[in-house]
Motif scaffolding. Sequence first.
Motif, PDB file in Angstrom:
ATOM      1  N   TYR A 154       0.861  -1.178   0.000  1.00 27.02           N
ATOM      2  CA  TYR A 154       0.000   0.000   0.000  1.00 27.02           C
ATOM      3  C   TYR A 154       0.898   1.229   0.000  1.00 27.02           C
ATOM      4  O   TYR A 154       1.950   1.230   0.655  1.00 27.02           O
ATOM      5  CB  TYR A 154      -0.885   0.044   1.248  1.00 27.02           C
TER       6      TYR A 154
ATOM      7  N   SER B 269       1.108   5.836  -0.809  1.00 27.15           N
ATOM      8  CA  SER B 269       0.695   7.098  -1.404  1.00 27.15           C
ATOM      9  C   SER B 269       1.256   7.179  -2.813  1.00 27.15           C
ATOM     10  O   SER B 269       2.400   6.796  -3.067  1.00 27.15           O
ATOM     11  CB  SER B 269       1.214   8.272  -0.568  1.00 27.15           C
TER      12      SER B 269
ATOM     13  N   THR C 134       7.061   3.605  -2.504  1.00 25.15           N
ATOM     14  CA  THR C 134       5.993   2.659  -2.848  1.00 25.15           C
ATOM     15  C   THR C 134       6.423   1.807  -4.034  1.00 25.15           C
ATOM     16  O   THR C 134       6.292   0.573  -4.031  1.00 25.15           O
ATOM     17  CB  THR C 134       4.696   3.416  -3.205  1.00 25.15           C
TER      18      THR C 134
ATOM     19  N   TYR D  22      -4.798   6.675   1.699  1.00 28.44           N
ATOM     20  CA  TYR D  22      -3.816   5.821   2.374  1.00 28.44           C
ATOM     21  C   TYR D  22      -3.964   5.934   3.895  1.00 28.44           C
ATOM     22  O   TYR D  22      -3.920   4.921   4.606  1.00 28.44           O
ATOM     23  CB  TYR D  22      -2.401   6.214   1.953  1.00 28.44           C
TER      24      TYR D  22
END
Length: 300
Positions: free
Chosen positions: A11, A13, A19, A48
């Motif tokens: 998961y 942003s 990420t 998020y």
Amino acid sequence: TVPAMLHFKIYGSVSETDTYFCESIARKIAAKVPDCTVDMEVMFEVDYLLKIHELTKQNCMLMYHKQTHLVLRNGEVVGNAKAFAEMAMKEYDVADAEAANTVIYNRFVRELTAKLMKERGRPIVYIEFVDAGSKPSDAVRLGVMQIELFNELCPQAVENFTKLCMGMGSGANAVHYKGCPIHRLVKDGWIQCGDMVDGSGAHSTAALDQTGVVPDESFTLDFGFIPGGVVGFANEGAHSSGSQFFITMGPCEWMNHNFVGVGRVLQGFHVLRALNQLATTNQRPIKNITILSCGITPIE
């Protein structure tokens, strides 16, 4: 015996390069380990934060997780990119786990941010705050917030906010949020800004017409939103919204049905956290925090 399946869930942003770094690490592990699957879910920071809040109900240790990316292995928390890279090298013998291609990751940020913005289907504006200091050479940029505007709920209020972000008129008749100071800050509550006359908090005039106010169109937006970041117009009673606006820094349920909410922060919660730590005198920041720039966010 049937070998255990290995699954990595990431998961993050959309604007966080780590990420995509974590996805790269997971793909390297998958190339070495049979039956390994990888799933990445990128989203705006506001979504998020809500996801982490939801996951924290299942794993209370996540309340201490402050990064804007998270890796899970078979549902168990691995943590951030640093922890994941260390795991990849130690447990899966991925020698180049720490190798990162920031050029590609930054391209992903640009492309996926634009994609998500288009999918929202709402206007988005940006506001950049700066610690102006006592002279220009002392200025310190605090960062940019991207704000989604709910034009389907309150079109006049959104039009007013958008015009003030863009700026109207020229010379003595100019109206613009640029240069406006934060004149009020309530820790864990909200920041208030938008006095375009002298920054004292005594003036608030709408940009739409000669009345100088915007009627109350809707009280739908929830100021009790847990992450904060809800944007609304300050007022002095019914149908009196002008130019002054506020952004919540946490849940403020008492504002519901009292103020018109026009939008919420999508990206830039680090700016709110920095503002929340500022020292104040009589609820005014001691430092001179102003809007450096603002306007409509271009969506490519």
